[in-house]
Write a protein that holds these residues in place. Structure first.
Motif, PDB file in Angstrom:
ATOM      1  N   MET B  25       1.173  -1.090   0.155  1.00 55.10           N
ATOM      2  CA  MET B  25      -0.365   0.234  -0.096  1.00 55.10           C
ATOM      3  C   MET B  25       0.814   1.418  -0.081  1.00 55.10           C
ATOM      4  O   MET B  25       2.312   1.369   0.513  1.00 55.10           O
ATOM      5  CB  MET B  25      -1.019  -0.176   1.472  1.00 55.10           C
ATOM      6  CG  MET B  25      -0.374   0.113   2.478  1.00 55.10           C
ATOM      7  SD  MET B  25      -1.594   0.856   3.728  1.00 55.10           S
ATOM      8  CE  MET B  25      -2.056  -0.525   4.338  1.00 55.10           C
ATOM      9  N   THR B  33      -4.802   7.788   7.872  1.00 60.08           N
ATOM     10  CA  THR B  33      -5.305   6.814   7.185  1.00 60.08           C
ATOM     11  C   THR B  33      -5.796   5.444   8.499  1.00 60.08           C
ATOM     12  O   THR B  33      -4.554   6.169   9.275  1.00 60.08           O
ATOM     13  CB  THR B  33      -3.710   5.782   5.941  1.00 60.08           C
ATOM     14  OG1 THR B  33      -3.358   6.983   5.402  1.00 60.08           O
ATOM     15  CG2 THR B  33      -4.390   4.736   5.774  1.00 60.08           C
ATOM     16  N   PHE B  35      -6.886   1.989   9.493  1.00 57.02           N
ATOM     17  CA  PHE B  35      -7.027   0.319   9.481  1.00 57.02           C
ATOM     18  C   PHE B  35      -7.624  -0.213   9.853  1.00 57.02           C
ATOM     19  O   PHE B  35      -8.259  -0.247  11.798  1.00 57.02           O
ATOM     20  CB  PHE B  35      -5.703   0.191   9.740  1.00 57.02           C
ATOM     21  CG  PHE B  35      -4.392  -0.043   9.333  1.00 57.02           C
ATOM     22  CD1 PHE B  35      -4.505   1.160   7.755  1.00 57.02           C
ATOM     23  CD2 PHE B  35      -2.980   0.097   9.972  1.00 57.02           C
ATOM     24  CE1 PHE B  35      -3.379   1.127   7.373  1.00 57.02           C
ATOM     25  CE2 PHE B  35      -1.446  -0.030   9.085  1.00 57.02           C
ATOM     26  CZ  PHE B  35      -2.308   0.733   7.586  1.00 57.02           C
ATOM     27  N   LYS B  43      -3.476  -5.550  11.968  1.00 59.42           N
ATOM     28  CA  LYS B  43      -3.877  -4.426  12.070  1.00 59.42           C
ATOM     29  C   LYS B  43      -2.720  -3.975  12.385  1.00 59.42           C
ATOM     30  O   LYS B  43      -1.764  -2.424  11.788  1.00 59.42           O
ATOM     31  CB  LYS B  43      -5.083  -3.985  12.105  1.00 59.42           C
ATOM     32  CG  LYS B  43      -5.939  -3.716  11.678  1.00 59.42           C
ATOM     33  CD  LYS B  43      -7.019  -3.428  12.492  1.00 59.42           C
ATOM     34  CE  LYS B  43      -7.753  -3.441  13.814  1.00 59.42           C
ATOM     35  NZ  LYS B  43      -8.006  -5.236  14.198  1.00 59.42           N
ATOM     36  N   ARG B 216      -8.018   7.939   3.840  1.00 61.13           N
ATOM     37  CA  ARG B 216      -8.249   6.950   3.188  1.00 61.13           C
ATOM     38  C   ARG B 216      -8.949   5.745   4.924  1.00 61.13           C
ATOM     39  O   ARG B 216      -7.891   6.326   6.084  1.00 61.13           O
ATOM     40  CB  ARG B 216      -7.301   6.561   2.551  1.00 61.13           C
ATOM     41  CG  ARG B 216      -6.924   7.548   1.535  1.00 61.13           C
ATOM     42  CD  ARG B 216      -5.531   7.597   0.896  1.00 61.13           C
ATOM     43  NE  ARG B 216      -4.992   6.267   0.578  1.00 61.13           N
ATOM     44  CZ  ARG B 216      -5.332   5.530  -0.927  1.00 61.13           C
ATOM     45  NH1 ARG B 216      -6.438   6.970  -1.498  1.00 61.13           N
ATOM     46  NH2 ARG B 216      -4.851   4.483  -1.324  1.00 61.13           N
ATOM     47  N   THR B 217      -8.842   4.425   3.910  1.00 60.34           N
ATOM     48  CA  THR B 217      -8.954   3.478   4.877  1.00 60.34           C
ATOM     49  C   THR B 217      -9.219   2.368   4.054  1.00 60.34           C
ATOM     50  O   THR B 217      -8.654   2.525   3.399  1.00 60.34           O
ATOM     51  CB  THR B 217     -11.269   3.811   5.353  1.00 60.34           C
ATOM     52  OG1 THR B 217     -10.777   5.320   5.871  1.00 60.34           O
ATOM     53  CG2 THR B 217     -11.286   2.773   6.125  1.00 60.34           C
ATOM     54  N   ALA B 218      -8.123   1.484   4.913  1.00 52.54           N
ATOM     55  CA  ALA B 218      -7.394   0.177   4.954  1.00 52.54           C
ATOM     56  C   ALA B 218      -8.617  -1.367   5.518  1.00 52.54           C
ATOM     57  O   ALA B 218      -8.311  -0.624   6.649  1.00 52.54           O
ATOM     58  CB  ALA B 218      -6.392   0.456   5.037  1.00 52.54           C
ATOM     59  N   LEU B 231      -4.641  -7.531   3.699  1.00 52.04           N
ATOM     60  CA  LEU B 231      -5.222  -6.004   3.013  1.00 52.04           C
ATOM     61  C   LEU B 231      -5.826  -6.397   2.098  1.00 52.04           C
ATOM     62  O   LEU B 231      -6.165  -7.324   1.177  1.00 52.04           O
ATOM     63  CB  LEU B 231      -4.713  -5.608   2.649  1.00 52.04           C
ATOM     64  CG  LEU B 231      -4.520  -3.537   1.687  1.00 52.04           C
ATOM     65  CD1 LEU B 231      -5.313  -3.358   3.022  1.00 52.04           C
ATOM     66  CD2 LEU B 231      -3.372  -3.294   0.970  1.00 52.04           C
ATOM     67  N   GLU B 233      -8.877  -4.335   0.953  1.00 47.97           N
ATOM     68  CA  GLU B 233      -9.008  -3.127  -0.183  1.00 47.97           C
ATOM     69  C   GLU B 233      -8.822  -1.469   0.802  1.00 47.97           C
ATOM     70  O   GLU B 233      -8.458  -1.951   1.911  1.00 47.97           O
ATOM     71  CB  GLU B 233     -10.151  -2.860  -0.774  1.00 47.97           C
ATOM     72  CG  GLU B 233     -11.722  -2.218   0.806  1.00 47.97           C
ATOM     73  CD  GLU B 233     -12.474  -2.138  -0.453  1.00 47.97           C
ATOM     74  OE1 GLU B 233     -11.928  -0.994  -1.632  1.00 47.97           O
ATOM     75  OE2 GLU B 233     -13.380  -2.042  -0.265  1.00 47.97           O
ATOM     76  N   ILE B 234      -7.532  -0.365   0.142  1.00 48.34           N
ATOM     77  CA  ILE B 234      -7.824   0.677   0.525  1.00 48.34           C
ATOM     78  C   ILE B 234      -7.773   1.800  -0.149  1.00 48.34           C
ATOM     79  O   ILE B 234      -7.521   1.308  -1.239  1.00 48.34           O
ATOM     80  CB  ILE B 234      -6.314   1.193   1.436  1.00 48.34           C
ATOM     81  CG1 ILE B 234      -6.100   2.608   1.388  1.00 48.34           C
ATOM     82  CG2 ILE B 234      -5.422   0.198   0.453  1.00 48.34           C
ATOM     83  CD1 ILE B 234      -4.698   2.602   1.687  1.00 48.34           C
ATOM     84  N   THR B 237     -11.467   7.394   2.249  1.00 52.26           N
ATOM     85  CA  THR B 237     -12.492   6.943   3.732  1.00 52.26           C
ATOM     86  C   THR B 237     -14.363   7.058   2.541  1.00 52.26           C
ATOM     87  O   THR B 237     -14.781   6.137   2.987  1.00 52.26           O
ATOM     88  CB  THR B 237     -12.724   8.001   4.501  1.00 52.26           C
ATOM     89  OG1 THR B 237     -11.014   7.829   4.854  1.00 52.26           O
ATOM     90  CG2 THR B 237     -13.061   7.519   6.188  1.00 52.26           C
ATOM     91  N   THR B 249     -15.897  -5.961   2.934  1.00 52.30           N
ATOM     92  CA  THR B 249     -15.228  -4.859   3.471  1.00 52.30           C
ATOM     93  C   THR B 249     -16.889  -3.902   3.413  1.00 52.30           C
ATOM     94  O   THR B 249     -17.472  -3.222   4.997  1.00 52.30           O
ATOM     95  CB  THR B 249     -15.109  -3.581   2.421  1.00 52.30           C
ATOM     96  OG1 THR B 249     -13.455  -4.228   1.882  1.00 52.30           O
ATOM     97  CG2 THR B 249     -14.725  -2.171   3.123  1.00 52.30           C
TER      98      THR B 249
END
Lengths: 353, 258
Positions: B25, B33, B35, B43, B216-218, B231, B233-234, B237, B249
């Motif tokens: 990522m 960001t 997690f 995480k 952004r969110t992972a 992981l 997806e990222i 958000t 997700t």
């Protein structure tokens, strides 16, 4: 010996007398209610066990105080009778003539000898013990740490006479060279000056080394336990700030273990002050004050008591008891001082974290 | 000042157990960001690989590359101690040093860096405490123990301690999970301010929090017990919480998980 750790929390304990009284009222209050409803049933909720435990624990506490008081009273009474028969000043006289006429004795030389040998032992043992404890808790691989911890504990189980024999038969002859070296290069410090170089080093310094080895295990074992209790979160906090391992130990481990280190050292000091057999085996007693610690001179309180007890009677024995009282007082003072040091930064102790 | 993080092909192990599998990522500078993911999905483990804290656990190791701008944190000549001075960390439970005062806590990192000048230290302490929105509450008792503060204040103290050494990146491992809602809000406001200077990565179990604070969110997940975390997806958000590309997700976010 009382240790700072053992006695550090008396304010939070219930008063022993109140404890016993309320224990009695618990017992009395529980019986008439029996069997009426599940909530008022006093017999099955473990109240009786509570009361018995309270009695047992407060009883143990009181018994300890009574025993300590009895020892102190015994020492004081016999000491007073001896000191009143003393023709010298008990505090400043070095000599120990309890068979002669007039009777003259004093604790000056043996008290100082006791302190010197204990200080030498502490100076040598505390850094080494902390090093071993840190190695076991933070550096060594687990298997080596376990083995080393076991060996250190084993060292604590060796009888003191064995250390004494080792000191007298092995260490004394091997100290001659060390003493000559210290005298040559550090003679100017006064304490390492030798009046007669080359004499048998049956000295307070040699005694101090033997004592250091004897108190090493207790200081190591207690400090190791303290270091292992440092919360992982504090160590990680230091590491995450970019601390090296040694910086982490300095920032998080040693400050957290500070009061424990002091307690451990006090346990060791107590043993060094009171040690009898090992000192008696190594040292040839002489009742003079000599601050040149390499010279074969000096004596300690415990050693004097052991050496002289068999051949003295009457006032001579009481004089030895007076010396014992002095040792008792020295130990109390040392412990009090240690507790003051710990209490001074109590709010920073980390105990509530 | 803030730096970009570029992770590629990262695996993290505890002994023989692979906890995190093949993560790649990119984290942009001056962003937050988040997690998210179920417990045990790796995480926190992954977060700890970003400043080489993972390897302080005996037997733990990492494979793969973490580029901080153009330096690989796992390169041959990299000193993990130097990495941790560049990438700061705030932990789940507030962990101020109990033996130190408030001021000493904030100055601890500076002291490790060899900053001795009293004036420089005092300025950095004030700047960091202001930066952590704590200055007004503690300025009159800087010499009192840090452990005497409330939980929320302690956590802000830990943030002040972390930013005092001026890191490039700030990692936060569930920083609010031990705090009440008011303290949580204070920390979230603070994160919003800090992202102007730092690259921030935050692990959270609180999805509203992720939605509130992050750019952004992972989403991380694991296939089953004993399986490594991955992981999933990222993305931004907004997209993750409105229209994620992966069904898992959406299931996790809407609470229809498992």
């Amino acid at each position: 010996m009382e240790t700072p750790r053992d006695t550090s929390a008396p304010p939070s304990d219930p008063q022993p007398n109140q404890g016993a009284a309320s224990a009695a009222s618990h017992l009395a209050g529980s019986s008439p209610q029996r069997g009426r409803s599940s909530l008022s049933d006093g017999g099955n909720t473990g109240r009786r066990g509570d009361a018995i435990f309270k009695l047992a624990s407060s009883g143990s506490g009181i018994a300890l105080l009574v025993i300590m008081a009895a020892i102190a009273a015994f020492l004081t009474v016999r000491a007073v009778s001896a000191i009143s028969a003393d023709h010298g000043n008990f505090l400043t006289t070095s000599d120990w003539q309890t068979q002669a006429d007039p009777i003259t004795f004093g604790i000056a030389a043996i008290a100082i000898g006791t302190l010197i040998s204990a200080v030498v032992a502490m100076v040598i043992a505390v850094p080494v013990a902390l090093g071993i404890a840190l190695f076991i808790s933070h550096y060594a691989p687990r298997r080596i740490a376990q083995a080393l911890g076991y060996v250190v504990d084993l060292l604590a189980a060796v009888p003191s006479i064995v250390f004494g024999l080792w000191g007298a038969l092995f260490l004394v002859p091997h100290m001659i060279g060390v003493n000559a070296w210290l005298n040559q290069y550090f003679g100017w410090t006064y304490i390492f000056h030798q009046n007669e170089p080359g004499t048998q080093p049956r000295s307070l310094f040699t005694v101090g080394i033997v004592l250091a080895i004897m108190i090493l295990p207790i200081i190591t074992a207690v400090s190791r336990e303290i270091f292992l209790q440092v919360p992982r979160a504090h160590e990680e906090a230091a590491l995450a700030l970019g601390a090296t391992r040694w910086e982490m130990i300095r920032t998080a481990v040693i400050p957290f273990g500070r009061s424990g280190i002091i307690s451990a050292s006090m346990l060791g000091l107590g043993r060094a002050l009171g040690e009898t057999m090992a000192v008696a085996t190594v040292l040839s007693p002489s009742y003079v004050i000599n601050l040149h610690i390499l010279d074969p001179a000096g004596s300690t309180i415990a050693q004097t008591i052991a050496n002289q007890f068999g051949e003295s009677q009457g006032t001579g024995r009481d004089a030895l008891i007076a010396a014992g009282l002095v040792l008792f007082v020295i130990t109390l003072l040392v412990n009090g001082a240690a507790r003051l040091i710990i209490a001074r930064r109590k709010e920073y102790s980390g105990a509530d974290a | 000042m803030a730096k970009r993080i570029d992770v590629s092909g990262l695996n993290a192990y505890y002994g023989n157990f692979r906890a995190v599998e093949d993560i790649s990522m990119t984290i942009e500078p001056r962003t937050v960001t988040a997690f998210i993911g179920p417990s045990g999905c790796g995480k926190s483990t992954f977060l700890r690989t970003l400043n080489r804290m993972h390897e302080v656990i005996p037997g733990a190791r990492v494979e793969g590359k973490v580029m901080l701008d153009d330096e690989n944190l796992y390169g041959a000549n990299i000193d993990p101690v130097a990495v941790r001075r560049t990438v700061g960390m705030v932990f789940q439970r507030p962990n101020p040093f109990p033996t130190m005062s408030i001021k000493e806590n904030v100055a601890a990192g500076l002291k490790l860096n060899g900053v001795r000048n009293k004036k420089v230290v005092d300025e950095a302490v004030e700047r960091s405490l202001r930066g952590a929105n704590l200055w007004n509450e503690v300025k009159d008792r800087l010499d009192k123990p840090g452990a005497g503060l409330s939980g929320g204040q302690q956590q802000r103290l830990c943030i002040a301690r972390a930013i005092a050494v001026e890191p490039r990146v700030l990692l936060m491992d569930e920083p609010c999970s031990a705090l009440d809602p008011i303290s949580t809000l204070a920390i979230e406001d603070l994160i919003g301010q800090l992202k102007e200077q730092f690259t921030i990565v935050i692990v959270t179990h609180n999805m509203q929090q992720a939605a509130r604070v992050s750019d952004r969110t992972a989403f991380f997940n694991l296939a089953g017990v004993g399986q490594p975390g991955r992981l999933i997806e990222i993305d931004s958000t907004e997209k993750i919480f409105s229209n994620p590309s992966v069904q898992a997700t959406e299931d996790y976010i809407s609470g229809r998980f498992g």
